[in-house]
Design a protein around this motif. Structure first.
Motif, PDB file in Angstrom:
ATOM      1  N   LYS A  28       9.992 -14.391   6.423  1.00 23.72           N
ATOM      2  CA  LYS A  28       8.665 -13.803   6.243  1.00 23.72           C
ATOM      3  C   LYS A  28       8.553 -12.469   6.979  1.00 23.72           C
ATOM      4  O   LYS A  28       7.841 -11.573   6.558  1.00 23.72           O
ATOM      5  CB  LYS A  28       7.594 -14.777   6.721  1.00 23.72           C
ATOM      6  N   SER A  29       9.305 -12.316   8.066  1.00 23.95           N
ATOM      7  CA  SER A  29       9.263 -11.069   8.835  1.00 23.95           C
ATOM      8  C   SER A  29       9.864  -9.891   8.058  1.00 23.95           C
ATOM      9  O   SER A  29       9.648  -8.742   8.429  1.00 23.95           O
ATOM     10  CB  SER A  29      10.002 -11.249  10.159  1.00 23.95           C
ATOM     11  N   GLU A  30      10.601 -10.154   6.981  1.00 26.52           N
ATOM     12  CA  GLU A  30      11.184  -9.078   6.159  1.00 26.52           C
ATOM     13  C   GLU A  30      10.186  -8.474   5.175  1.00 26.52           C
ATOM     14  O   GLU A  30      10.475  -7.442   4.572  1.00 26.52           O
ATOM     15  CB  GLU A  30      12.391  -9.612   5.374  1.00 26.52           C
ATOM     16  N   LEU A  31       9.035  -9.114   4.996  1.00 29.84           N
ATOM     17  CA  LEU A  31       8.028  -8.576   4.076  1.00 29.84           C
ATOM     18  C   LEU A  31       7.587  -7.195   4.544  1.00 29.84           C
ATOM     19  O   LEU A  31       7.488  -6.943   5.743  1.00 29.84           O
ATOM     20  CB  LEU A  31       6.807  -9.488   4.011  1.00 29.84           C
ATOM     21  N   PRO A  32       7.310  -6.280   3.600  1.00 29.74           N
ATOM     22  CA  PRO A  32       6.837  -4.956   3.996  1.00 29.74           C
ATOM     23  C   PRO A  32       5.511  -5.053   4.756  1.00 29.74           C
ATOM     24  O   PRO A  32       4.660  -5.875   4.421  1.00 29.74           O
ATOM     25  CB  PRO A  32       6.634  -4.220   2.667  1.00 29.74           C
ATOM     26  N   GLY A  59       1.976  -5.485   3.181  1.00 32.61           N
ATOM     27  CA  GLY A  59       2.166  -5.987   1.820  1.00 32.61           C
ATOM     28  C   GLY A  59       1.434  -7.303   1.604  1.00 32.61           C
ATOM     29  O   GLY A  59       1.366  -8.141   2.492  1.00 32.61           O
ATOM     30  N   GLU A  60       0.865  -7.455   0.427  1.00 32.82           N
ATOM     31  CA  GLU A  60       0.123  -8.671   0.084  1.00 32.82           C
ATOM     32  C   GLU A  60       0.847  -9.382  -1.049  1.00 32.82           C
ATOM     33  O   GLU A  60       1.172  -8.765  -2.070  1.00 32.82           O
ATOM     34  CB  GLU A  60      -1.298  -8.308  -0.359  1.00 32.82           C
ATOM     35  N   ILE A  61       1.126 -10.674  -0.879  1.00 30.33           N
ATOM     36  CA  ILE A  61       1.770 -11.460  -1.928  1.00 30.33           C
ATOM     37  C   ILE A  61       0.733 -11.731  -3.013  1.00 30.33           C
ATOM     38  O   ILE A  61      -0.313 -12.327  -2.750  1.00 30.33           O
ATOM     39  CB  ILE A  61       2.329 -12.782  -1.375  1.00 30.33           C
ATOM     40  N   PRO A  66       0.827  -1.211   0.000  1.00 33.76           N
ATOM     41  CA  PRO A  66       0.000   0.000   0.000  1.00 33.76           C
ATOM     42  C   PRO A  66       0.866   1.269   0.000  1.00 33.76           C
ATOM     43  O   PRO A  66       1.817   1.383   0.762  1.00 33.76           O
ATOM     44  CB  PRO A  66      -0.799  -0.112   1.303  1.00 33.76           C
ATOM     45  N   GLY A  67       0.545   2.179  -0.895  1.00 30.29           N
ATOM     46  CA  GLY A  67       1.276   3.444  -0.987  1.00 30.29           C
ATOM     47  C   GLY A  67       2.515   3.377  -1.870  1.00 30.29           C
ATOM     48  O   GLY A  67       3.051   4.406  -2.253  1.00 30.29           O
ATOM     49  N   GLN A  68       2.999   2.175  -2.199  1.00 32.96           N
ATOM     50  CA  GLN A  68       4.174   2.029  -3.053  1.00 32.96           C
ATOM     51  C   GLN A  68       3.861   1.328  -4.366  1.00 32.96           C
ATOM     52  O   GLN A  68       4.568   1.499  -5.343  1.00 32.96           O
ATOM     53  CB  GLN A  68       5.277   1.242  -2.331  1.00 32.96           C
ATOM     54  N   GLY A  69       2.850   0.503  -4.375  1.00 28.83           N
ATOM     55  CA  GLY A  69       2.492  -0.248  -5.583  1.00 28.83           C
ATOM     56  C   GLY A  69       3.113  -1.637  -5.574  1.00 28.83           C
ATOM     57  O   GLY A  69       3.431  -2.187  -4.538  1.00 28.83           O
TER      58      GLY A  69
END
Length: 87
Positions: free
Chosen positions: A49-53, A56-58, A37-40
């Motif tokens: 998995k904890s590094e995901l923004p 963020g949705e995969i 969201p907000g970045q595209g």
């Protein structure tokens, strides 16, 4: 994506990226397509998995990347026909 291209190339290059949109689960060290969201849309590989923004949705997993053939990728002539032949 970090795809290595010749250093002589200065202009942007379009790559063909094939994404499996059915694969929406996390996989370590695999390139994932993330909708942040907000970045595209972003494409990146993550170790954990904890590094995901956050938020963020995969939306898929990268299956294949194709780099177009560019004239700057052509080998220089060596002077030996065996080396210069394109098979």
């Amino acid at each position: 994506l970090g795809v290595p291209l010749p250093e002589i190339l200065k202009d942007p290059v379009d790559l063909l990226v094939l994404v499996d949109r059915a694969e929406k689960g996390f996989a370590e060290r695999k390139f994932l397509v993330i909708d942040v969201p907000g970045q595209g849309i972003t494409i990146k590989a993550y170790n954990l998995k904890s590094e995901l923004p956050e938020g963020g949705e995969i939306v898929g997993r990268v299956v294949y990347v194709q780099v177009p053939w560019l004239p700057c990728m052509q080998r220089k002539k060596s002077g030996f026909q065996e080396d210069d032949a394109v098979y």
